[in-house]
Design a protein around this motif. Structure first.
Motif, PDB file in Angstrom:
ATOM      1  N   CYS A 170       6.900  14.620  -3.813  1.00 41.58           N
ATOM      2  CA  CYS A 170       5.604  13.957  -3.715  1.00 41.58           C
ATOM      3  C   CYS A 170       5.588  13.103  -2.453  1.00 41.58           C
ATOM      4  O   CYS A 170       6.562  12.411  -2.162  1.00 41.58           O
ATOM      5  CB  CYS A 170       5.380  13.071  -4.939  1.00 41.58           C
ATOM      6  SG  CYS A 170       3.770  12.256  -4.883  1.00 41.58           S
ATOM      7  N   LYS A 172       2.906  10.950  -1.847  1.00 33.53           N
ATOM      8  CA  LYS A 172       1.808   9.988  -2.009  1.00 33.53           C
ATOM      9  C   LYS A 172       2.303   8.543  -1.934  1.00 33.53           C
ATOM     10  O   LYS A 172       1.541   7.647  -1.603  1.00 33.53           O
ATOM     11  CB  LYS A 172       1.092  10.210  -3.347  1.00 33.53           C
ATOM     12  CG  LYS A 172       0.438  11.568  -3.498  1.00 33.53           C
ATOM     13  CD  LYS A 172      -0.788  11.702  -2.619  1.00 33.53           C
ATOM     14  CE  LYS A 172      -1.474  13.029  -2.811  1.00 33.53           C
ATOM     15  NZ  LYS A 172      -0.704  14.162  -2.251  1.00 33.53           N
ATOM     16  N   TYR A 173       3.530   8.298  -2.291  1.00 39.31           N
ATOM     17  CA  TYR A 173       4.098   6.952  -2.228  1.00 39.31           C
ATOM     18  C   TYR A 173       3.223   5.895  -2.896  1.00 39.31           C
ATOM     19  O   TYR A 173       2.934   4.854  -2.309  1.00 39.31           O
ATOM     20  CB  TYR A 173       4.404   6.557  -0.774  1.00 39.31           C
ATOM     21  CG  TYR A 173       5.524   7.376  -0.178  1.00 39.31           C
ATOM     22  CD1 TYR A 173       6.846   7.005  -0.358  1.00 39.31           C
ATOM     23  CD2 TYR A 173       5.256   8.549   0.522  1.00 39.31           C
ATOM     24  CE1 TYR A 173       7.876   7.782   0.165  1.00 39.31           C
ATOM     25  CE2 TYR A 173       6.280   9.327   1.045  1.00 39.31           C
ATOM     26  CZ  TYR A 173       7.588   8.933   0.860  1.00 39.31           C
ATOM     27  OH  TYR A 173       8.611   9.692   1.364  1.00 39.31           O
ATOM     28  N   CYS A 174       2.787   6.153  -4.131  1.00 39.65           N
ATOM     29  CA  CYS A 174       2.123   5.097  -4.893  1.00 39.65           C
ATOM     30  C   CYS A 174       3.095   3.921  -4.957  1.00 39.65           C
ATOM     31  O   CYS A 174       4.308   4.138  -5.087  1.00 39.65           O
ATOM     32  CB  CYS A 174       1.802   5.583  -6.306  1.00 39.65           C
ATOM     33  SG  CYS A 174       0.691   6.995  -6.303  1.00 39.65           S
ATOM     34  N   PHE A 176       4.131   1.864  -7.011  1.00 38.52           N
ATOM     35  CA  PHE A 176       4.969   1.594  -8.193  1.00 38.52           C
ATOM     36  C   PHE A 176       5.999   2.689  -8.466  1.00 38.52           C
ATOM     37  O   PHE A 176       6.837   2.547  -9.347  1.00 38.52           O
ATOM     38  CB  PHE A 176       4.070   1.473  -9.445  1.00 38.52           C
ATOM     39  CG  PHE A 176       3.143   2.654  -9.635  1.00 38.52           C
ATOM     40  CD1 PHE A 176       3.578   3.825 -10.220  1.00 38.52           C
ATOM     41  CD2 PHE A 176       1.818   2.581  -9.205  1.00 38.52           C
ATOM     42  CE1 PHE A 176       2.725   4.910 -10.378  1.00 38.52           C
ATOM     43  CE2 PHE A 176       0.954   3.664  -9.360  1.00 38.52           C
ATOM     44  CZ  PHE A 176       1.414   4.829  -9.942  1.00 38.52           C
ATOM     45  N   CYS A 177       5.966   3.802  -7.731  1.00 42.08           N
ATOM     46  CA  CYS A 177       6.607   5.032  -8.202  1.00 42.08           C
ATOM     47  C   CYS A 177       7.868   5.416  -7.417  1.00 42.08           C
ATOM     48  O   CYS A 177       7.895   5.374  -6.185  1.00 42.08           O
ATOM     49  CB  CYS A 177       5.586   6.161  -8.131  1.00 42.08           C
ATOM     50  SG  CYS A 177       6.184   7.702  -8.827  1.00 42.08           S
ATOM     51  N   VAL A 179       9.242   8.491  -7.563  1.00 41.68           N
ATOM     52  CA  VAL A 179       9.356   9.945  -7.391  1.00 41.68           C
ATOM     53  C   VAL A 179       9.549  10.389  -5.934  1.00 41.68           C
ATOM     54  O   VAL A 179      10.431  11.216  -5.651  1.00 41.68           O
ATOM     55  CB  VAL A 179       8.181  10.674  -8.073  1.00 41.68           C
ATOM     56  CG1 VAL A 179       8.133  12.147  -7.687  1.00 41.68           C
ATOM     57  CG2 VAL A 179       8.302  10.545  -9.590  1.00 41.68           C
ATOM     58  N   PRO A 180       8.777   9.863  -4.960  1.00 42.96           N
ATOM     59  CA  PRO A 180       8.991  10.329  -3.585  1.00 42.96           C
ATOM     60  C   PRO A 180      10.415  10.065  -3.091  1.00 42.96           C
ATOM     61  O   PRO A 180      10.923  10.792  -2.232  1.00 42.96           O
ATOM     62  CB  PRO A 180       7.979   9.511  -2.764  1.00 42.96           C
ATOM     63  CG  PRO A 180       6.915   9.154  -3.760  1.00 42.96           C
ATOM     64  CD  PRO A 180       7.643   8.923  -5.052  1.00 42.96           C
ATOM     65  N   GLN A 214       4.233  17.625  -8.848  1.00 41.22           N
ATOM     66  CA  GLN A 214       3.762  16.243  -9.019  1.00 41.22           C
ATOM     67  C   GLN A 214       2.286  16.127  -8.664  1.00 41.22           C
ATOM     68  O   GLN A 214       1.570  15.315  -9.245  1.00 41.22           O
ATOM     69  CB  GLN A 214       4.579  15.269  -8.165  1.00 41.22           C
ATOM     70  CG  GLN A 214       6.025  15.134  -8.586  1.00 41.22           C
ATOM     71  CD  GLN A 214       6.186  14.620 -10.012  1.00 41.22           C
ATOM     72  OE1 GLN A 214       5.267  14.038 -10.587  1.00 41.22           O
ATOM     73  NE2 GLN A 214       7.347  14.850 -10.584  1.00 41.22           N
ATOM     74  N   ASN A 215       1.843  16.910  -7.710  1.00 36.25           N
ATOM     75  CA  ASN A 215       0.426  16.937  -7.308  1.00 36.25           C
ATOM     76  C   ASN A 215       0.089  18.366  -6.954  1.00 36.25           C
ATOM     77  O   ASN A 215      -0.001  18.710  -5.782  1.00 36.25           O
ATOM     78  CB  ASN A 215       0.196  16.086  -6.052  1.00 36.25           C
ATOM     79  CG  ASN A 215       0.546  14.655  -6.311  1.00 36.25           C
ATOM     80  OD1 ASN A 215      -0.118  13.989  -7.072  1.00 36.25           O
ATOM     81  ND2 ASN A 215       1.595  14.197  -5.666  1.00 36.25           N
ATOM     82  N   HIS A 260      -3.867  15.285  -8.702  1.00 37.49           N
ATOM     83  CA  HIS A 260      -4.117  13.933  -8.178  1.00 37.49           C
ATOM     84  C   HIS A 260      -5.575  13.838  -7.730  1.00 37.49           C
ATOM     85  O   HIS A 260      -6.078  14.745  -7.070  1.00 37.49           O
ATOM     86  CB  HIS A 260      -3.182  13.680  -6.990  1.00 37.49           C
ATOM     87  CG  HIS A 260      -3.136  12.246  -6.572  1.00 37.49           C
ATOM     88  ND1 HIS A 260      -4.187  11.601  -5.967  1.00 37.49           N
ATOM     89  CD2 HIS A 260      -2.152  11.329  -6.696  1.00 37.49           C
ATOM     90  CE1 HIS A 260      -3.854  10.344  -5.724  1.00 37.49           C
ATOM     91  NE2 HIS A 260      -2.621  10.152  -6.158  1.00 37.49           N
ATOM     92  N   ARG A 299      -3.287   4.137  -4.553  1.00 41.56           N
ATOM     93  CA  ARG A 299      -3.632   5.435  -5.147  1.00 41.56           C
ATOM     94  C   ARG A 299      -4.547   6.257  -4.225  1.00 41.56           C
ATOM     95  O   ARG A 299      -4.660   7.464  -4.372  1.00 41.56           O
ATOM     96  CB  ARG A 299      -4.302   5.234  -6.502  1.00 41.56           C
ATOM     97  CG  ARG A 299      -3.360   4.773  -7.584  1.00 41.56           C
ATOM     98  CD  ARG A 299      -2.391   5.854  -8.012  1.00 41.56           C
ATOM     99  NE  ARG A 299      -3.027   6.947  -8.706  1.00 41.56           N
ATOM    100  CZ  ARG A 299      -2.403   8.062  -9.088  1.00 41.56           C
ATOM    101  NH1 ARG A 299      -1.117   8.232  -8.808  1.00 41.56           N
ATOM    102  NH2 ARG A 299      -3.032   9.019  -9.729  1.00 41.56           N
TER     103      ARG A 299
HETATM  104 FE1  F3S Z   1       3.446  10.795  -6.555  1.00 39.28          FE
HETATM  105 FE2  F3S Z   1       4.391   9.054  -8.241  1.00 39.28          FE
HETATM  106 FE3  F3S Z   1       2.044   8.639  -7.187  1.00 39.28          FE
HETATM  107  S1  F3S Z   1       4.627  11.225  -8.355  1.00 39.28           S
HETATM  108  S2  F3S Z   1       1.246  10.654  -6.938  1.00 39.28           S
HETATM  109  S3  F3S Z   1       3.963   8.710  -6.057  1.00 39.28           S
HETATM  110  S4  F3S Z   1       2.567   8.360  -9.310  1.00 39.28           S
END
Ligand code: F3S
Ligand code: SAM
Length: 485
Positions: A170, A172-174, A176-177, A179-180, A214-215, A260, A299
């Motif tokens: 992913c 997007k680098y939200c 809080f997340c 995952v990236p 993820q998206n 997304h 977001r």
């Molecule tokens: Fe990606 Fe996590 Fe946002 S998976 S879309 S950074 S919630």
């Protein structure tokens, strides 16, 4: 104890069984199945149903929230006891915790033999050999582009529906997340690979696919010049991919998760109007109904932009059910922000959704924000939001009472093996009665089921003979959106 005829490896008896414990999302479920396929093909390992029966135990971990991460270390404590009793047992940690912690896992749990990330699970056979040859723990948590898919055997088919990963990571680098950082940047699988995999699954009897990423709507790939000669563009987007998946004979239902809001294009919305194979159910995380919080979460959309997507989707698919993810108690979320979330939820009318209390993740930008909201307030917000979401999902289920649904049969019902179980197009589990002599025919295909009871998390129904069905007379909800049988 090994039998006398067992071949013996450098480091002990040959392995026979692998136990894989999966934490977290559907991506991890998919990855675990691929690990099992790979280890069956390369090491001849069968899947064990409990850790005590296994020669190799793999934990496929999740670090999206702190609780999931901590569970991994408490599980490792239990596995240590097994290893003390059976020193030849091999233990591996994969997934997002492995990716984030790397070598630190070996320092904290020195009895772990393998640490691998979501992008290096295809290297498990080499890592096992290296572990056997060197006697040393092996760690590989790199992100080597898309080589993972080239190195994996074709997925095994276990039922009428299958997951197909179309992208990794992913970008997007939200705020809080994790995952990236744990799964790397977005990388799309090539168009031809995805289509070929789904065509093979369809030939093996799969009639429903869930495209994973993820998206997924960020998926894109260049097309080769041959395709362009046929009038296709130089670059394919997700809507075009869906069109081609829908054209594969035998694929009658297409699901995808997660999408997304930022890349939910008009072309994708139009696809819902054109492709009956796209189920009337979409999972589209909103996270918060407050623009202030959405901006702090990075977001990339506002509440109104989200509502506009929903309005345009419902214009082409009036019965579309929308599931979502929410985070309550994000740093700085005020009562007014939370009320804006409740208000937005009331406006949209969601189907079954996830609702999490914010969990600060090390290394993410939000982790350094002041988090002043007392825990009790966060818990109460989660409860209030969940009450509203449950009521909305129940209201959708209630409209299905008495309707006739086309159900993809997955096998025997869990509670009562005399019944069958399957899923409606809008993703509800239905347990239903059917004449016993028809079970084998119905299993792993579609059945028409009249919904007779609505329960909190499932439906009950009875099989009906399609020939006897006056199709036009029924169908309050999802069935209207389904392809004709
Ligand atoms: Fe990606 Fe996590 Fe946002 S998976 S879309 S950074 S919630
Ligand atoms: N790709 C998805 C999207 O578009 O938002 C998100 C995938 S994430 C693995 C699944 C969900 O976990 C998110 O939608 C979010 O609601 C939740 N989540 C992620 N990080 C979180 C955190 N730090 N605390 C609480 N929930 C979190």
């Amino acid at each position: 104890m090994p039998e006398e005829s067992d071949p013996v490896c450098v480091n002990g008896p040959a392995m026979k069984k692998v136990y894989i414990r999966t934490f977290g999302c559907q991506m991890n479920e998919y990855d675990s199945d691929r690990m099992a396929d790979l280890l069956a093909a390369t090491e001849g390992l069968e899947r064990a149903s409990q850790p005590e029966d296994a020669d190799l135990i793999l934990l496929n971990t999740c670090s999206v929230r702190e609780k999931a991460q901590e569970k991994v270390f408490s599980d490792l404590g239990v596995l240590r006891e097994l290893k003390l009793a059976r020193p030849e047992l091999l233990i591996g940690v994969g997934g997002c915790v492995a990716s984030q912690e790397g070598q630190a896992i070996i320092r904290r749990a020195p009895y772990v033999d393998l640490v691998f990330g979501p992008q290096t699970l295809h290297r498990l056979p080499e890592m096992l050999s290296a572990r056997r040859a060197s006697g040393q723990p092996q760690v590989d948590i790199r992100f080597p582009d898309i080589e993972k898919f080239d190195a994996l055997p074709p997925p095994s088919v276990t039922g009428p529906s299958a997951f197909v990963s179309i992208m990794e990571g992913c970008s997007k680098y939200c705020s809080f997340c994790v995952v990236p950082y744990t799964r790397g940047e977005e990388v799309s699988r090539p168009f031809d690979d995805v289509i070929a995999e789904i065509a093979e699954l369809a030939q093996a009897g799969v009639c429903e696919v869930t495209l994973l990423g993820q998206n997924v709507n960020a998926w894109h790939a260049p097309l080769d010049p041959d395709a362009q000669a046929l009038g296709l563009p130089a670059h394919a987007d997700f809507a075009l991919l869906l069109e081609h998946v829908a054209a594969i004979p035998g694929i009658e239902r297409i699901r995808f998760t997660t999408s997304h809001p930022r890349e939910f294009s008009q072309r994708l919305i139009d696809a819902y109007g054109r492709l009956p194979q796209l189920v009337p159910h979409v999972h589209l995380p909103l996270q918060s109904g407050s623009d202030r919080v959405l901006a702090a979460m990075k977001r990339g959309y506002t509440r109104l932009e989200y509502l506009s997507i929903i309005r345009r989707l419902r214009a082409v698919r009036p019965d579309l059910c929308i599931g979502s993810d929410f985070i309550v108690g994000f740093p700085g979320e005020t009562d007014a922000d939370f009320e804006a979330t409740l208000q937005t939820v009331a406006e949209v009318g969601f189907d079954a959704s996830y609702n999490f209390i914010y969990s600060a993740r090390p290394g993410t930008p939000a982790a350094s924000l002041a988090d002043d909201t007392p825990r009790a307030v966060k818990v109460e917000r989660q409860r209030r939001l969940q009450t509203l979401l449950d009521a909305q999902a129940s209201a959708i289920s209630a409209t299905m009472l008495g309707s006739v649904q086309r159900v993809l049969v997955e096998g025997q019902a869990r509670r009562d093996p005399g019944d069958l179980a399957g899923r409606t197009a809008n993703n509800r589990v239905v347990n239903f009665t059917a004449p016993t002599h028809l079970h084998a025919t119905l299993a792993r295909g579609y059945a028409w089921v009249r919904i007779t009871h609505v329960r909190a998390h499932s439906l009950r129904g009875e099989w009906i003979d399609h020939d006897a069905l006056d199709a036009a007379a029924h169908e309050p909800i999802a069935q209207r959106m389904l392809p004709t049988p």
